[in-house]
Design an enzyme around this catalytic site. Structure first.
Site, PDB file in Angstrom:
ATOM      1  CG  ASP A  53      36.716 -36.502   8.028  1.00 55.22           C
ATOM      2  OD1 ASP A  53      36.615 -37.634   7.502  1.00 55.22           O
ATOM      3  OD2 ASP A  53      35.906 -36.057   8.858  1.00 55.22           O
ATOM      4  CE1 TYR A 110      39.407 -38.834  16.445  1.00 50.70           C
ATOM      5  CE2 TYR A 110      38.441 -39.860  18.381  1.00 50.70           C
ATOM      6  CZ  TYR A 110      38.892 -39.951  17.084  1.00 50.70           C
ATOM      7  OH  TYR A 110      38.841 -41.146  16.430  1.00 50.70           O
TER       8      TYR A 110
END
Length: 127
Positions: A53, A110
């Site tokens: 994103d 992540y």
């Protein structure tokens, strides 16, 4: 054409994510494709292992592309000079023509950092 695996690092604060879009917003993929197309004097497209994103950073994003010649360390350095200062091709390797960055990925990691005391040096890298 020779398929290459690229390992990319980027500071995502100035980008609208990884994936190139039809808008005028700058993306990591778009900037890498521009630089590769300049170096190899033809349109080069890359495929990332995934998308991020807007504002997200990466230190090991994998992508692949087909190049008309073998990437060398000298070409990698030239490419990095053309790239936006917040993007770097960290590594490259020649892979089998069947390799696909997205579908051959076996894991992803992540990391989310939360700080409890304000630290201006960590502002762009934590919540």
């Amino acid at each position: 054409m020779i398929r290459h695996k690229l390992t990319v690092a980027y500071h995502g604060a100035v980008f609208h994510g990884w994936q190139a879009q039809n808008s005028t917003e700058q993306t990591v993929q778009g900037k890498i494709e521009e630089a590769l197309s300049t170096v190899f004097r033809q349109k080069i497209q890359i495929m990332g292992a995934g998308r991020t994103d807007a504002g997200v950073h990466a230190d090991g994003q994998v992508a692949h592309c087909d190049l008309p010649q073998e990437m060398t360390e000298k070409l990698r350095q030239r490419l990095n000079k053309l790239l936006h200062p917040h993007v770097s091709i960290r590594a490259f390797e020649i892979v089998n023509s069947e390799f696909h960055a997205r579908f051959d990925a076996t894991w992803r990691r992540y990391r989310y950092d939360i700080i409890l005391d304000a630290n201006p040096l960590l502002h762009d890298f934590s919540w």
